[in-house]
Design an enzyme around this catalytic site. Structure first.
Site, PDB file in Angstrom:
ATOM      1  N   LYS A 170       0.896  -1.130  -0.012  1.00 50.16           N
ATOM      2  CA  LYS A 170      -0.008  -0.132   0.007  1.00 50.16           C
ATOM      3  C   LYS A 170       0.930   1.254  -0.039  1.00 50.16           C
ATOM      4  O   LYS A 170       1.488   1.628   1.155  1.00 50.16           O
ATOM      5  CB  LYS A 170      -0.970  -0.075   1.324  1.00 50.16           C
ATOM      6  CG  LYS A 170      -2.258   0.823   1.215  1.00 50.16           C
ATOM      7  CD  LYS A 170      -2.254   2.108   0.893  1.00 50.16           C
ATOM      8  CE  LYS A 170      -1.631   3.060   1.825  1.00 50.16           C
ATOM      9  NZ  LYS A 170      -1.450   4.629   1.492  1.00 50.16           N
ATOM     10  N   GLY A 201      -4.355   3.632  -2.392  1.00 53.14           N
ATOM     11  CA  GLY A 201      -5.723   4.124  -1.300  1.00 53.14           C
ATOM     12  C   GLY A 201      -5.044   4.857  -0.376  1.00 53.14           C
ATOM     13  O   GLY A 201      -3.864   4.990   0.063  1.00 53.14           O
ATOM     14  N   GLY A 203      -4.433   6.032   3.682  1.00 56.31           N
ATOM     15  CA  GLY A 203      -3.819   5.248   4.895  1.00 56.31           C
ATOM     16  C   GLY A 203      -4.910   4.949   5.701  1.00 56.31           C
ATOM     17  O   GLY A 203      -4.904   3.711   6.179  1.00 56.31           O
ATOM     18  N   PRO A 204      -5.751   5.941   6.221  1.00 60.20           N
ATOM     19  CA  PRO A 204      -6.693   5.272   7.334  1.00 60.20           C
ATOM     20  C   PRO A 204      -7.785   4.379   6.701  1.00 60.20           C
ATOM     21  O   PRO A 204      -8.457   3.752   7.520  1.00 60.20           O
ATOM     22  CB  PRO A 204      -7.536   6.747   7.685  1.00 60.20           C
ATOM     23  CG  PRO A 204      -6.472   7.669   7.358  1.00 60.20           C
ATOM     24  CD  PRO A 204      -5.728   7.297   6.064  1.00 60.20           C
ATOM     25  N   GLY A 207      -4.719   1.478   4.066  1.00 64.63           N
ATOM     26  CA  GLY A 207      -3.757   1.068   4.960  1.00 64.63           C
ATOM     27  C   GLY A 207      -4.133   0.389   6.178  1.00 64.63           C
ATOM     28  O   GLY A 207      -3.552  -0.770   6.660  1.00 64.63           O
ATOM     29  N   GLU A 245       9.857   1.546  10.405  1.00 68.04           N
ATOM     30  CA  GLU A 245      11.002   2.512  10.194  1.00 68.04           C
ATOM     31  C   GLU A 245      10.252   3.746  10.350  1.00 68.04           C
ATOM     32  O   GLU A 245       9.593   4.334   9.460  1.00 68.04           O
ATOM     33  CB  GLU A 245      11.514   2.338   8.715  1.00 68.04           C
ATOM     34  CG  GLU A 245      12.047   1.021   8.442  1.00 68.04           C
ATOM     35  CD  GLU A 245      13.470   0.789   9.238  1.00 68.04           C
ATOM     36  OE1 GLU A 245      13.986   1.844   9.440  1.00 68.04           O
ATOM     37  OE2 GLU A 245      14.034  -0.377   8.851  1.00 68.04           O
ATOM     38  N   GLU A 369      10.608  16.267  14.507  1.00 66.59           N
ATOM     39  CA  GLU A 369      10.929  16.087  13.281  1.00 66.59           C
ATOM     40  C   GLU A 369      10.315  16.933  12.343  1.00 66.59           C
ATOM     41  O   GLU A 369       9.234  17.171  12.320  1.00 66.59           O
ATOM     42  CB  GLU A 369      10.710  14.671  12.949  1.00 66.59           C
ATOM     43  CG  GLU A 369      11.168  14.429  11.371  1.00 66.59           C
ATOM     44  CD  GLU A 369      10.957  12.892  11.054  1.00 66.59           C
ATOM     45  OE1 GLU A 369       9.750  12.528  11.225  1.00 66.59           O
ATOM     46  OE2 GLU A 369      11.939  12.334  10.446  1.00 66.59           O
TER      47      GLU A 369
HETATM   48  P1  NAD Z   1       2.563   8.672   7.407  1.00 66.26           P
HETATM   49  O1  NAD Z   1       2.729   7.903   8.500  1.00 66.26           O
HETATM   50  O2  NAD Z   1       1.351   9.565   7.510  1.00 66.26           O
HETATM   51  O3  NAD Z   1       2.052   7.651   6.017  1.00 66.26           O
HETATM   52  C1  NAD Z   1       3.260   6.479   5.745  1.00 66.26           C
HETATM   53  C2  NAD Z   1       2.198   5.541   5.156  1.00 66.26           C
HETATM   54  O4  NAD Z   1       1.174   5.072   5.931  1.00 66.26           O
HETATM   55  C3  NAD Z   1       1.346   5.914   3.950  1.00 66.26           C
HETATM   56  O5  NAD Z   1       1.262   4.841   3.084  1.00 66.26           O
HETATM   57  C4  NAD Z   1      -0.248   6.231   4.706  1.00 66.26           C
HETATM   58  O6  NAD Z   1      -1.103   6.130   3.503  1.00 66.26           O
HETATM   59  C5  NAD Z   1      -0.144   5.152   5.540  1.00 66.26           C
HETATM   60  N1  NAD Z   1      -1.006   5.306   6.727  1.00 66.26           N
HETATM   61  C6  NAD Z   1      -1.267   6.559   7.231  1.00 66.26           C
HETATM   62  N2  NAD Z   1      -2.313   6.231   8.171  1.00 66.26           N
HETATM   63  C7  NAD Z   1      -2.525   4.993   8.385  1.00 66.26           C
HETATM   64  C8  NAD Z   1      -3.436   4.102   9.054  1.00 66.26           C
HETATM   65  N3  NAD Z   1      -4.019   4.531   9.997  1.00 66.26           N
HETATM   66  N4  NAD Z   1      -3.282   2.795   9.101  1.00 66.26           N
HETATM   67  C9  NAD Z   1      -2.224   2.262   8.025  1.00 66.26           C
HETATM   68  N5  NAD Z   1      -1.481   2.848   7.230  1.00 66.26           N
HETATM   69  C10 NAD Z   1      -1.721   4.335   7.402  1.00 66.26           C
HETATM   70  O7  NAD Z   1       3.983   9.139   6.939  1.00 66.26           O
HETATM   71  P2  NAD Z   1       4.371  10.286   5.722  1.00 66.26           P
HETATM   72  O8  NAD Z   1       3.894  11.532   5.880  1.00 66.26           O
HETATM   73  O9  NAD Z   1       3.654   9.394   4.391  1.00 66.26           O
HETATM   74  O10 NAD Z   1       5.885  10.115   5.870  1.00 66.26           O
HETATM   75  C11 NAD Z   1       6.649  10.882   6.643  1.00 66.26           C
HETATM   76  C12 NAD Z   1       7.245  10.240   7.695  1.00 66.26           C
HETATM   77  O11 NAD Z   1       7.903   9.056   7.403  1.00 66.26           O
HETATM   78  C13 NAD Z   1       8.422  10.892   8.406  1.00 66.26           C
HETATM   79  O12 NAD Z   1       7.941  11.069   9.919  1.00 66.26           O
HETATM   80  C14 NAD Z   1       9.658  10.321   8.249  1.00 66.26           C
HETATM   81  O13 NAD Z   1      10.404  10.202   9.327  1.00 66.26           O
HETATM   82  C15 NAD Z   1       9.066   8.817   7.998  1.00 66.26           C
HETATM   83  N6  NAD Z   1      10.117   8.116   7.493  1.00 66.26           N
HETATM   84  C16 NAD Z   1      10.777   7.075   7.871  1.00 66.26           C
HETATM   85  C17 NAD Z   1      11.775   6.457   7.278  1.00 66.26           C
HETATM   86  C18 NAD Z   1      12.664   5.432   7.934  1.00 66.26           C
HETATM   87  O14 NAD Z   1      13.046   4.489   7.419  1.00 66.26           O
HETATM   88  N7  NAD Z   1      12.734   5.350   9.322  1.00 66.26           N
HETATM   89  C19 NAD Z   1      11.849   6.567   5.952  1.00 66.26           C
HETATM   90  C20 NAD Z   1      10.879   7.602   5.296  1.00 66.26           C
HETATM   91  C21 NAD Z   1      10.002   8.342   6.116  1.00 66.26           C
END
Ligand code: NAD
Length: 462
Positions: A170, A201, A203-204, A207, A245, A369
């Site tokens: 996803k 799709g 996230g909420p 995902g 991650e 962050e």
């Molecule tokens: P996010 O957590 O909002 O989204 C990440 C993914 O999770 C997306 O695919 C999103 O659709 C999905 N998602 C959102 N809500 C969800 C839910 N309730 N249930 C399941 N899936 C859900 O993060 P973002 O804004 O897309 O990315 C930025 C963040 O990612 C930053 O905090 C960054 O540090 C982190 N990041 C970490 C790494 C690492 O390797 N540690 C790498 C890249 C990004």
């Protein structure tokens, strides 16, 4: 503008269950470049079923054959490198050169590394009177963010396939097009139907349905700490394995013996690349008080040079979030020496490369962050003080240490609570384990450690 159709499920593009779509926007000019279907729980269920059905045969496929498919996948990605770079530039906004050098090239290298590892890894070992088998963990849910959109997919899918797992991906809402391109590449590489599946799709919705699905054995998530925490809670309820991650707030520690100009210039480049949207970016620069003013001046000059070259951040929400942090930095008393909250261009989600001096540990910009092109420069008194500041956040993903002698930098790095440290500008290594201490996550990606995440052991006694 193109309306992309379907989900890649069970080896073919199938119509989505619902009618809703997600608009994909080019952050450099704010134009809608395409739409993809917004998947529902129904699509997720179909994808997980396809992955489950494909699991026994793929798990039983000899590692050499799995390696051959990954090698073919590497080749397809390499042949389509320009298209990958162009797609990432269109949906993420990163300058084309960076898309070519990083967004396209790194996933090719990672896919290649797993083709090799699948062929050479010992999936069986002996200990005393036992034989230990390393078996695939099962069906993997891979939920990925937008900042390195193809890399983060490949860093999960390649080791999962090498291990003999099947996968449902996803991808992030903002960057689904490169994920679709990847699904085509997997198909072309001859990976059997159902081994890899893609559901686009929200996230909420999609995902969450994927993380909650009882047919999933491991959830591998990259994204924000807030969502990671939710996913871990869901997984705990089902006693399901998770790999997380998450975010970072890494320190770039410049010891007094270091080449100051080099350390500052590389440090600024690290923070500004990908418009600051790198979880492992060294967003806190720590400088001895005797060298502080010089470092601030060097950092301001270096950041100003990025003004013309930097791409936008991914969307309007992210731009507003980053600008909010810059305003907060000013309000809490940090001194702006480059950039600021004003948008440098009328169109596109651009943020000026920004450097703050006189930042103290307790400030919001030193703790949270930001995920934008914003660097905080902090002064330290002595090495113990530097270590305390470096370790003084809830995160522990990456970092850097600079010193005249490598051994001095290594000694400091060994005391840092973080998963990766670059010594005197050490290069990215796609075989080195990547992952976090503390709230930066659970588990490791890349190389042999990344492969082990997708395996579980069974011991037979004789
Ligand atoms: P996010 O957590 O909002 O989204 C990440 C993914 O999770 C997306 O695919 C999103 O659709 C999905 N998602 C959102 N809500 C969800 C839910 N309730 N249930 C399941 N899936 C859900 O993060 P973002 O804004 O897309 O990315 C930025 C963040 O990612 C930053 O905090 C960054 O540090 C982190 N990041 C970490 C790494 C690492 O390797 N540690 C790498 C890249 C990004």
């Amino acid at each position: 503008m193109k309306a992309y159709d379907g989900m890649y499920i069970g080896g073919a593009w199938r119509p989505a269950a619902g009618q809703d779509v997600i608009e994909v926007v080019n952050p450099a000019d704010e134009q809608v470049i395409g739409t993809v279907p917004a998947g529902t729980a129904e699509d997720v269920d179909a994808a997980v079923r396809a992955a489950r059905a494909a699991l026994p045969a793929w798990a039983a496929t000899p590692p050499a054959e799995r390696a051959a498919r990954l090698s073919a996948l590497r080749d397809v990605l390499a042949a389509r490198a320009d298209e990958i770079a162009g797609t990432v530039t269109a949906e993420l906004g990163s300058p084309l050169k960076f898309s070519q050098a990083v967004h396209a090239a790194v996933p090719i290298a990672v896919a290649g590394s797993y083709a090799e590892l699948a062929a050479t890894y010992s999936f069986e070992e002996k200990t005393g009177n036992s034989v230990v088998h390393h078996e695939p963990i099962g069906v993997v849910a891979a939920i990925t963010p937008w900042n390195y959109p193809l890399h983060q997919i490949v860093a999960k899918v390649a080791p999962a396939l090498a291990a003999g797992c099947t996968v449902v991906v996803k991808p992030a809402e903002d960057t689904p097009l490169v994920a679709r391109l990847f699904a085509d590449a997997v198909h072309k590489a001859g990976v059997p139907a159902g081994v890899f599946n893609l559901v686009t799709g929200l996230g909420p919705v999609a995902g969450q349905a994927l993380a909650e699905h009882p047919g999933v054995d491991l959830v591998s998530f990259t994204g924000s700490t807030a969502v990671g925490r939710r996913i871990a809670a869901i997984a705990a309820g089902q006693v399901k394995k998770v790999a997380l991650e998450l975010g970072g707030k890494s320190a770039n520690v410049i010891l007094p013996s270091a080449d100051l100009a080099k350390a500052v210039n590389v440090g600024v480049a690290n923070v500004m690349s990908n418009s600051g949207q790198t979880c492992s970016a060294w967003t806190r620069m720590l400088v001895h008080r005797d060298h502080y003013d010089e470092a601030v001046e060097l950092a301001a000059t270096a950041a100003a040079k990025y003004g013309e070259r930097i791409g936008p951040v991914v969307n309007a929400k992210q731009r507003d979030r980053v600008r909010g942090y810059i305003e907060k930095g000013v309000a809490e008393g940090a001194r702006l020496v480059a950039g600021g909250p004003e948008s440098p261009r009328e169109t596109g989600y651009f943020v000026s490369p920004t450097v703050f001096a006189d930042v103290t540990e307790g400030m919001t910009i030193a703790q949270e962050e930001i995920f934008g092109p914003v660097l905080s420069v902090l002064a330290y008194e002595d090495e113990e003080d530097a270590l305390r500041i470096a370790n003084g956040t809830v995160y522990g993903l990456a970092g850097a240490v600079w010193a005249g002698e490598e051994a001095e930098a290594v000694a400091f790095a060994r005391r840092m609570e973080t998963g990766q440290v670059d010594i005197n500008g050490g290069r990215f290594n796609p075989l080195a384990p990547f992952g976090g201490y503390k709230q930066s996550g659970v588990g490791r990606e890349l190389g042999v450690h990344g492969l082990a995440e997708y395996l579980q052991t069974k011991s037979l006694q004789f």
